[in-house]
Design an enzyme around this catalytic site. Sequence first.
Site, PDB file in Angstrom:
ATOM      1  N   VAL A 146       0.699  -1.056  -0.183  1.00 32.59           N
ATOM      2  CA  VAL A 146      -0.015  -0.102  -0.044  1.00 32.59           C
ATOM      3  C   VAL A 146       0.851   1.377  -0.115  1.00 32.59           C
ATOM      4  O   VAL A 146       0.391   2.169  -0.728  1.00 32.59           O
ATOM      5  CB  VAL A 146      -0.864   0.115   1.297  1.00 32.59           C
ATOM      6  CG1 VAL A 146      -1.674   1.440   1.252  1.00 32.59           C
ATOM      7  CG2 VAL A 146      -1.788  -1.291   1.030  1.00 32.59           C
ATOM      8  N   CYS A 147       1.836   1.164   0.732  1.00 35.33           N
ATOM      9  CA  CYS A 147       2.841   2.416   0.953  1.00 35.33           C
ATOM     10  C   CYS A 147       3.348   2.940  -0.421  1.00 35.33           C
ATOM     11  O   CYS A 147       3.167   4.248  -0.698  1.00 35.33           O
ATOM     12  CB  CYS A 147       4.101   2.029   1.732  1.00 35.33           C
ATOM     13  SG  CYS A 147       4.008   1.605   3.190  1.00 35.33           S
ATOM     14  N   PRO A 148       3.873   2.231  -1.647  1.00 34.40           N
ATOM     15  CA  PRO A 148       3.918   3.028  -2.700  1.00 34.40           C
ATOM     16  C   PRO A 148       2.924   3.669  -3.318  1.00 34.40           C
ATOM     17  O   PRO A 148       2.986   4.626  -3.958  1.00 34.40           O
ATOM     18  CB  PRO A 148       4.520   1.784  -3.493  1.00 34.40           C
ATOM     19  CG  PRO A 148       4.295   0.525  -2.970  1.00 34.40           C
ATOM     20  CD  PRO A 148       3.889   0.730  -1.536  1.00 34.40           C
TER      21      PRO A 148
END
Length: 186
Positions: A46-48
């Site tokens: 999810v972070c990118p």
Amino acid sequence: MALIGKKIGEFKADAYKNGEFIQITDKDLKGKWSAVVFYPADFTFVCPTELEDLAEHYEQFKAEGCEVYSVSTDTHFVHKAWHDTSDRIKKIKFAMIGDPTGKLSREFEVMIEEEGLALRGSFIINPEGKIVAYEVHDLGIGREASELLRKLQAAKFVEEHGEVCPAKWHPGDEAIKPTIDLVGKL
């Protein structure tokens, strides 16, 4: 306990920004608006997507006089490696702060001690170094940069005009001047 109004404490952290290693301190967050965005870890899922979205809105934040800082408990070296290998992360022009000791994550109360990771926390800090808005999500829930930008714009408007911003307020919309005459009328 709520973090609204909390003044950011002293800190010094290494960061990666635009091909260089730099140092960020609490002094960098003073005198201008800042958005500090915590995320769990580099090279994840999810972070990118969140950081790419933030990168795509970065110029809008800058146009509002706001600097953006992303923070994870990875080191600045890992941030560079991720930046060099991910097409999404290559878009980032803001500082990627390393917080391997978790000091910043604890300062902002987003540290997950058992995992050594930060929750997804977004913080808007005013020029005096005080938190004026924040939102914290569980690890699996991604955020939207346009909503953080809207909150920044609302926080700036409230501070500059002394009026309040209703739900779904955007710049140019009507704000509310709180008066006794409006009590019970909205």
